[in-house]
Every structure is written in structure tokens, then in C-alpha cells.
Design a protein around this motif. Structure first.
Motif, PDB file in Angstrom:
ATOM      1  N   GLY A  48      39.087  26.313  14.613  1.00 31.72           N
ATOM      2  CA  GLY A  48      39.713  25.367  15.784  1.00 31.72           C
ATOM      3  C   GLY A  48      38.996  26.248  17.081  1.00 31.72           C
ATOM      4  N   ALA A  49      38.407  27.331  17.002  1.00 30.42           N
ATOM      5  CA  ALA A  49      37.534  28.047  18.058  1.00 30.42           C
ATOM      6  C   ALA A  49      36.631  27.008  18.653  1.00 30.42           C
ATOM      7  N   VAL A  50      36.308  26.950  20.167  1.00 32.66           N
ATOM      8  CA  VAL A  50      35.255  26.353  20.705  1.00 32.66           C
ATOM      9  C   VAL A  50      34.210  27.220  20.694  1.00 32.66           C
ATOM     10  N   LEU A  51      33.022  26.562  20.045  1.00 29.53           N
ATOM     11  CA  LEU A  51      31.642  27.289  20.209  1.00 29.53           C
ATOM     12  C   LEU A  51      30.740  26.763  21.245  1.00 29.53           C
ATOM     13  N   VAL A  52      29.990  27.571  21.797  1.00 32.73           N
ATOM     14  CA  VAL A  52      29.010  27.171  22.808  1.00 32.73           C
ATOM     15  C   VAL A  52      27.780  28.026  22.624  1.00 32.73           C
ATOM     16  N   ARG A  53      26.576  27.495  22.744  1.00 33.29           N
ATOM     17  CA  ARG A  53      25.250  28.158  22.340  1.00 33.29           C
ATOM     18  C   ARG A  53      24.544  27.985  23.770  1.00 33.29           C
ATOM     19  N   THR A  54      24.176  29.164  24.233  1.00 29.40           N
ATOM     20  CA  THR A  54      23.729  29.286  25.588  1.00 29.40           C
ATOM     21  C   THR A  54      22.318  30.436  25.612  1.00 29.40           C
ATOM     22  N   SER A  55      22.177  30.738  26.543  1.00 29.09           N
ATOM     23  CA  SER A  55      21.085  31.575  26.926  1.00 29.09           C
ATOM     24  C   SER A  55      21.600  32.996  26.734  1.00 29.09           C
ATOM     25  N   ALA A  56      20.896  33.859  26.253  1.00 26.38           N
ATOM     26  CA  ALA A  56      21.631  35.396  26.107  1.00 26.38           C
ATOM     27  C   ALA A  56      21.500  35.931  27.467  1.00 26.38           C
ATOM     28  N   SER A  57      20.711  35.558  28.310  1.00 26.61           N
ATOM     29  CA  SER A  57      20.587  36.111  29.771  1.00 26.61           C
ATOM     30  C   SER A  57      21.527  35.321  30.668  1.00 26.61           C
ATOM     31  N   SER A  58      22.080  34.157  30.295  1.00 26.30           N
ATOM     32  CA  SER A  58      22.656  33.568  31.326  1.00 26.30           C
ATOM     33  C   SER A  58      23.812  34.130  31.963  1.00 26.30           C
ATOM     34  N   GLU A  59      24.043  33.822  33.456  1.00 25.32           N
ATOM     35  CA  GLU A  59      25.134  34.397  34.132  1.00 25.32           C
ATOM     36  C   GLU A  59      26.588  34.171  33.236  1.00 25.32           C
ATOM     37  N   LEU A  60      26.714  33.078  32.563  1.00 30.10           N
ATOM     38  CA  LEU A  60      27.909  32.530  31.893  1.00 30.10           C
ATOM     39  C   LEU A  60      28.218  33.834  30.997  1.00 30.10           C
ATOM     40  N   VAL A  61      27.296  34.138  30.123  1.00 27.40           N
ATOM     41  CA  VAL A  61      27.779  35.277  29.080  1.00 27.40           C
ATOM     42  C   VAL A  61      27.969  36.533  29.910  1.00 27.40           C
ATOM     43  N   SER A  62      27.175  37.062  30.765  1.00 22.82           N
ATOM     44  CA  SER A  62      27.868  38.254  31.529  1.00 22.82           C
ATOM     45  C   SER A  62      29.234  37.957  32.147  1.00 22.82           C
ATOM     46  N   ALA A  63      29.498  36.652  32.593  1.00 22.82           N
ATOM     47  CA  ALA A  63      30.921  36.567  33.153  1.00 22.82           C
ATOM     48  C   ALA A  63      31.982  36.319  32.223  1.00 22.82           C
ATOM     49  N   ILE A  64      31.742  35.995  31.360  1.00 26.19           N
ATOM     50  CA  ILE A  64      32.861  35.640  30.334  1.00 26.19           C
ATOM     51  C   ILE A  64      33.100  36.528  29.016  1.00 26.19           C
ATOM     52  N   GLU A  65      32.123  37.442  28.792  1.00 24.66           N
ATOM     53  CA  GLU A  65      32.243  38.354  27.613  1.00 24.66           C
ATOM     54  C   GLU A  65      33.379  39.067  27.692  1.00 24.66           C
ATOM     55  N   GLY A  66      34.272  38.879  26.610  1.00 25.00           N
ATOM     56  CA  GLY A  66      35.622  39.719  26.712  1.00 25.00           C
ATOM     57  C   GLY A  66      36.806  39.163  27.574  1.00 25.00           C
ATOM     58  N   ALA A  67      36.522  38.241  28.307  1.00 25.65           N
ATOM     59  CA  ALA A  67      37.494  37.615  29.370  1.00 25.65           C
ATOM     60  C   ALA A  67      38.294  36.539  28.812  1.00 25.65           C
ATOM     61  N   VAL A  68      39.591  36.398  29.199  1.00 22.10           N
ATOM     62  CA  VAL A  68      40.272  35.277  28.741  1.00 22.10           C
ATOM     63  C   VAL A  68      39.867  34.162  29.653  1.00 22.10           C
ATOM     64  N   VAL A  69      39.391  32.944  29.025  1.00 17.60           N
ATOM     65  CA  VAL A  69      38.971  31.735  29.526  1.00 17.60           C
ATOM     66  C   VAL A  69      39.850  30.714  29.264  1.00 17.60           C
ATOM     67  N   ALA A  70      39.530  29.419  30.181  1.00 18.50           N
ATOM     68  CA  ALA A  70      40.100  28.263  29.634  1.00 18.50           C
ATOM     69  C   ALA A  70      38.898  27.293  29.390  1.00 18.50           C
ATOM     70  N   PHE A  71      39.084  26.430  28.418  1.00 18.51           N
ATOM     71  CA  PHE A  71      38.181  25.423  27.951  1.00 18.51           C
ATOM     72  C   PHE A  71      38.848  23.977  28.226  1.00 18.51           C
ATOM     73  N   GLU A  72      38.349  23.192  28.719  1.00 12.95           N
ATOM     74  CA  GLU A  72      38.875  22.046  29.058  1.00 12.95           C
ATOM     75  C   GLU A  72      37.888  20.653  28.691  1.00 12.95           C
ATOM     76  N   ALA A  73      38.466  19.664  27.996  1.00 13.47           N
ATOM     77  CA  ALA A  73      37.669  18.384  27.729  1.00 13.47           C
ATOM     78  C   ALA A  73      38.700  17.242  27.941  1.00 13.47           C
ATOM     79  N   ASP A  74      38.240  16.062  28.251  1.00 17.87           N
ATOM     80  CA  ASP A  74      38.952  14.791  28.291  1.00 17.87           C
ATOM     81  C   ASP A  74      38.250  13.603  28.310  1.00 17.87           C
ATOM     82  N   VAL A  75      38.916  12.686  28.113  1.00 20.33           N
ATOM     83  CA  VAL A  75      38.369  11.039  28.157  1.00 20.33           C
ATOM     84  C   VAL A  75      39.441  10.345  29.181  1.00 20.33           C
ATOM     85  N   VAL A  76      38.713   9.961  29.759  1.00 19.58           N
ATOM     86  CA  VAL A  76      39.458   8.920  31.110  1.00 19.58           C
ATOM     87  C   VAL A  76      38.854   7.539  31.013  1.00 19.58           C
ATOM     88  N   TYR A  77      39.659   6.475  30.750  1.00 20.29           N
ATOM     89  CA  TYR A  77      39.529   5.239  31.191  1.00 20.29           C
ATOM     90  C   TYR A  77      40.077   4.692  32.504  1.00 20.29           C
TER      91      TYR A  77
END
Length: 146
Positions: A48-77
Motif C-alpha cells: 500500500g506504499a505510494v511509489l513515485v519515480r523521479t529524477s535523482a537530482s530533483s528538488e523534490l528528492v532533497s526536500a522529502i527524503e526522510g520527512a513525513v509527507v502527505a499524498f492525496e489523490a481524488d476524483v471529482v464529478y
């Protein structure tokens, strides 16, 4: 669910089932002490873990490594005024085990914007919550499906 609020709380299995059916969600994290939200394509791993594939040099990787984050998805009609939203919260870690990385190269998410050197980010599903808007509306007297 309160009979008057139009929302139904979703259990963990319902939440994970809904997440498995959509290709894009949003990572919510802290960037320079401010909240940041980034849309990403993803998939769910066996646990059930969320997996994301991204560039090793992305700002995202350095910002979230080891941090607690939230992940949200939705569908709206929008026309039916119905839909659902699921949030997964937990620590984000880079997949560093070579065997696990090799497995994810075969089974994990594909980058929509490939980079020369990619990594997998795993968000552990420590807290999974969701709700469905079930009140909905009618259009010209016909109840629209959610």
C-alpha cells in the motif's frame, strides 16, 4: 457519516482500492518552511506504499527524503457534485536496496518525464484516510452516478 453532511468515511481498503485506479496524485511537503504541493504520477506497492519515480537530482528528492509527507489523490464529478478524496501520510524514503530498485524498475511507476538518473521514492502508508461525497446532485431530475 452524518446523514446530513453528504460524506461517507472510507476505510483503509476502500482508500487503497480507489488510489490504485488513478494515475496522478499530489505530494504535500515542506519547501523552505512553506507548504508545497506537487502533482506526480505514481503507483501503489504491495504493502500500500505510494511509489513515485523521479529524477535523482530533483528538488523534490532533497526536500522529502526522510520527512513525513502527505499524498492525496481524488476524483471529482463536478456536474454530479460527487467524488472522493484519499490522503496517505507517512515518511518518504528513497529506495536504496539494489534488489528492490531492480524490482521497481520492472513493476513500479514509469516516469512521464524520464531523466538520465531516476530514483524511487516510497511513502509509507502509516495513516490512510478518505471520504466520498455521496450526496450528489441531480441534473434535470436524473440522479447522476458517482
Amino acid at each position: 457519516m452524518d446523514a446530513n453532511d453528504g460524506f461517507r468515511e472510507l476505510d483503509r481498503q476502500e482508500c487503497l482500492g480507489l488510489l490504485a485506479g488513478v494515475p496522478v496524485g499530489r505530494i504535500v511537503y515542506t519547501r523552505q518552511a512553506l507548504p508545497a504541493v506537487l502533482p506526480v504520477n505514481f503507483c501503489l506497492d504491495r504493502d500500500g506504499a505510494v511509489l513515485v519515480r523521479t529524477s535523482a537530482s530533483s528538488e523534490l528528492v532533497s526536500a522529502i527524503e526522510g520527512a513525513v509527507v502527505a499524498f492525496e489523490a481524488d476524483v471529482v464529478y463536478a456536474t454530479a457534485h460527487s467524488g472522493w478524496s484519499v490522503v496517505v501520510m507517512g515518511p518518504a524514503t528513497l529506495v536504496t536496496d539494489p534488489g528492490e530498485h531492480a524490482r521497481l524498475l520492472r513493476t513500479g511507476p514509469r516516469s512521464w518525464v524520464p531523466a538520465p538518473q531516476e530514483v524511487f521514492v516510497r511513502i509509507a502508508p502509516e495513516l490512510v484516510t478518505g471520504r466520498e461525497l455521496v450526496g450528489g446532485r441531480t441534473l434535470y431530475g436524473v440522479h447522476l452516478p458517482s
